[in-house]
Design a protein around this motif. Structure first.
Motif, mmCIF file in Angstrom:
data_model
loop_
_atom_site.group_PDB
_atom_site.id
_atom_site.type_symbol
_atom_site.label_atom_id
_atom_site.label_comp_id
_atom_site.label_asym_id
_atom_site.label_seq_id
_atom_site.Cartn_x
_atom_site.Cartn_y
_atom_site.Cartn_z
ATOM 1 N N LYS A 1 0.848 -1.188 0.000
ATOM 2 C CA LYS A 1 0.000 0.000 0.000
ATOM 3 C C LYS A 1 0.884 1.238 0.000
ATOM 4 O O LYS A 1 1.914 1.300 0.683
ATOM 5 N N LYS A 2 0.479 2.230 -0.761
ATOM 6 C CA LYS A 2 1.198 3.496 -0.825
ATOM 7 C C LYS A 2 1.125 4.161 0.547
ATOM 8 O O LYS A 2 0.038 4.312 1.109
ATOM 9 N N LEU B 1 3.855 9.660 1.604
ATOM 10 C CA LEU B 1 4.902 9.287 0.651
ATOM 11 C C LEU B 1 5.684 10.532 0.222
ATOM 12 O O LEU B 1 5.102 11.566 -0.104
ATOM 13 N N GLU C 1 9.715 4.255 5.034
ATOM 14 C CA GLU C 1 8.477 3.803 4.394
ATOM 15 C C GLU C 1 8.466 4.171 2.904
ATOM 16 O O GLU C 1 8.108 3.353 2.057
ATOM 17 N N SER C 2 8.869 5.400 2.606
ATOM 18 C CA SER C 2 8.887 5.849 1.208
ATOM 19 C C SER C 2 9.937 5.088 0.408
ATOM 20 O O SER C 2 9.685 4.679 -0.725
ATOM 21 N N TYR D 1 8.678 1.629 -0.264
ATOM 22 C CA TYR D 1 7.630 1.657 -1.283
ATOM 23 C C TYR D 1 8.242 1.794 -2.676
ATOM 24 O O TYR D 1 7.896 1.051 -3.587
ATOM 25 N N THR E 1 10.011 -1.287 -4.052
ATOM 26 C CA THR E 1 9.164 -2.374 -4.560
ATOM 27 C C THR E 1 8.690 -2.090 -5.974
ATOM 28 O O THR E 1 8.231 -2.989 -6.657
#
Length: 136
Positions: free
Chosen positions: A24-25, A29, A79-80, A83, A86
């Protein structure tokens, strides 16, 4: 029948082994262009770790200063970064932009260093020539 079971078994293994990296984004972000800036500065901070600073200290952790500059925390960055990592194609573009920017900075630094060296050499040549004028 044996061949069918082998193909079925192999198919099940391949399906289970494929990466399910669709995540999940994150809510906060970091935009791609800011991520390029951030990664560039983080790499510079990483390289600066082994250079003495103005207080003649080494092994200084500059990461908090970089995060402060962009007004983000390390969790948001992680987290960013996860993301984007991936999304291989997007992350590859980000890394290429960072690499291009670092190469541009390197060329700019090398050019500036050559100018500074040429000024030093010119001053040294003048000093040597003035010394010769007094000898004659």
């Amino acid at each position: 029948m044996n061949r069918f079971l082998s193909i079925l078994f192999l198919s099940i293994i391949l399906i289970n082994c494929t990466s399910n990296t669709i995540i999940k984004k994150p809510d906060h972000l970091i935009p791609e262009n800011q991520m390029v800036d951030l990664l560039t500065d983080l790499l510079l901070a990483s390289g600066a770790e082994n250079v003495k600073n103005l207080q003649l200290k080494r092994k200084v952790n500059y990461y908090p200063l970089v995060f402060e500059k962009y007004n983000i925390d390390s969790t948001r960055f992680k987290e960013s970064n996860y993301y984007y990592s991936t999304k291989v194609d997007e992350y590859d573009q980000i890394i290429r932009k960072v690499e291009t920017r670092l190469n541009e900075m390197l060329h700019k630094y090398e050019k500036e260093k050559r100018v500074q060296d040429s000024i030093k050499n010119y001053k040294r040549t003048i000093d040597e020539n003035e010394g010769d004028a007094f000898v004659k």
